[in-house]
Write an enzyme that holds these catalytic residues in place. Structure first.
Site, mmCIF file in Angstrom:
data_model
loop_
_atom_site.group_PDB
_atom_site.id
_atom_site.type_symbol
_atom_site.label_atom_id
_atom_site.label_comp_id
_atom_site.label_asym_id
_atom_site.label_seq_id
_atom_site.Cartn_x
_atom_site.Cartn_y
_atom_site.Cartn_z
ATOM 1 N NE ARG A 23 -4.097 -1.793 2.230
ATOM 2 C CZ ARG A 23 -4.477 -2.266 3.414
ATOM 3 N NH1 ARG A 23 -4.077 -1.685 4.525
ATOM 4 N NH2 ARG A 23 -5.273 -3.306 3.490
ATOM 5 N NE ARG A 27 -7.043 5.334 2.799
ATOM 6 C CZ ARG A 27 -7.927 4.759 3.612
ATOM 7 N NH1 ARG A 27 -9.062 5.366 3.883
ATOM 8 N NH2 ARG A 27 -7.671 3.568 4.139
ATOM 9 N NE ARG A 36 -10.854 8.311 -3.517
ATOM 10 C CZ ARG A 36 -10.915 7.371 -2.585
ATOM 11 N NH1 ARG A 36 -9.793 6.867 -2.090
ATOM 12 N NH2 ARG A 36 -12.078 6.922 -2.163
ATOM 13 C CG ASP A 73 -9.546 -3.245 -4.393
ATOM 14 O OD1 ASP A 73 -10.327 -4.226 -4.359
ATOM 15 O OD2 ASP A 73 -9.210 -2.617 -3.384
ATOM 16 C CE1 TYR A 147 -13.415 -7.569 1.371
ATOM 17 C CE2 TYR A 147 -11.758 -9.219 0.837
ATOM 18 C CZ TYR A 147 -12.151 -8.092 1.530
ATOM 19 O OH TYR A 147 -11.263 -7.488 2.407
#
Length: 341
Positions: A23, A27, A36, A73, A147
């Protein structure tokens, strides 16, 4: 000449230790947050090829890491299989229809949803120097299935585990289909320019030993074999988070070229128990990187010492926390760059 990271993943040990962070494009970086905000939602950012390439390159530009990992992703695979995907603020990803309630046959594949990802890979590859290895990735079938069955993330994956126990034939069909799509997806990334790929099995630690063999080791073996047959020389990194004592079996049975080690694993134990000469990746606790201080340096050096006798890629035990200060990443980088084993 291949970069240091690629050589290490191929089993070459050097005095310098390559590094990248899971990652690392995200962010915690102000430049990511700015982009973003301009582009809108997460999925929109992933599917904007220019923006996704820029995000992938941002940590390379700032830190000069040895590897750039594709910004995307793991749920792109179920999205291409025909589930609808949405990232809801404060709730995370949502997939519909849930396979807990609907048959796999209800999904209509949309393979063209993979094409923009390949274009991002190609754009990033064209922008990187030869010293920086481009990493593609996919979720491992078990984690992706959790998921798809539940429709969202869960703490203990109980709905998916229950389905696997209750109707193993039905669940096997789900795993097999994910495996097939994942192979094609990773081959597509490699053909577009990825030099190595990583399989993320974020929820492998929730399975009992027999289930781990069936739903983690078996499908990851199938993927690794297919990649090696179709893309010779491209390393496959397997990352079964939470595998614990099952990690050596995963490393020796799946045929992956390198194994990721999460922060719960003692690196001294891993160095002793994993197959001799196998490259390892990891395994600093992301929360220690968030905390910083002298403890960060001490732990990083302990990990470097533990893996000093085998090829080692320095990384975190999981993804970097979005609250992590930039200066802590800089200090970690300086520690790794200053190390000579």
């Amino acid at each position: 000449m291949p970069g240091l990271l690629l050589e290490t993943l191929r089993g070459q040990r050097a005095d310098a230790v390559p590094m990248w962070l899971m990652r690392q494009a995200g962010r915690y970086l102000p430049e990511y947050r700015e982009l973003r905000a301009d582009k809108g939602g997460f999925l929109e950012l992933v599917y904007d090829t220019d923006a996704a390439a820029e995000v992938t390159i941002q940590p390379i530009r700032r830190f000069g890491f040895d590897g750039a990992i594709l910004f995307s992703d793991i749920l792109i695979v179920p999205y291409a299989m025909g589930q609808q995907l949405a990232f809801l603020a404060g709730e995370g990803p949502q997939l519909t229809p849930r396979l807990a309630e609907h048959p796999l046959s209800s999904l209509v594949a949309v393979p063209e949803r993979l094409a923009p990802i390949y274009r991002t890979v190609g754009k990033v590859k064209a922008a990187l120097g030869p010293e920086t290895t481009l990493l593609g990735f996919a979720g491992s079938p078990w984690t992706v299935a959790t998921y798809m069955v539940n429709g969202e993330g869960s703490r203990d994956q109980h709905e998916t585990r229950a389905l696997a126990y209750r109707d193993p034939a039905r669940f096997q069909a789900i795993i097999d289909t994910i495996t097939q799509v994942t192979v094609e997806y990773l081959v597509g990334q490699i053909e577009a320019g990825a030099e190595a790929v990583q399989l993320f099995d974020s929820w492998s630690g929730s399975l009992a030993p027999d289930e781990f063999e069936r739903w983690v080791i078996a499908p990851n073996t199938a993927i690794a074999v297919a990649i090696h047959e179709r893309c010779p020389g491209v390393p496959v990194i397997g990352f079964p988070k939470g595998a614990g004592e099952k990690l050596p079996a995963y490393a020796s049975e799946t045929g992956v070229d390198a194994v990721g080690v999460d922060e719960t694993i003692d690196p001294v134990w891993a160095a002793r128990e994993l197959p001799q000469g196998m490259p390892v990746q990891g395994n600093l606790d992301p929360l220690l990187l968030l905390a910083g201080g002298d403890a960060l340096v001490a732990r990083a050096e302990a990990i470097l010492r533990a893996f000093a006798e085998r090829p080692h890629v320095f990384n975190l035990g999981h993804g970097i926390d979005r609250r992590t200060p930039i200066e802590h990443v800089e200090r970690l980088k300086a520690t790794i760059r200053g190390w000579r084993g």
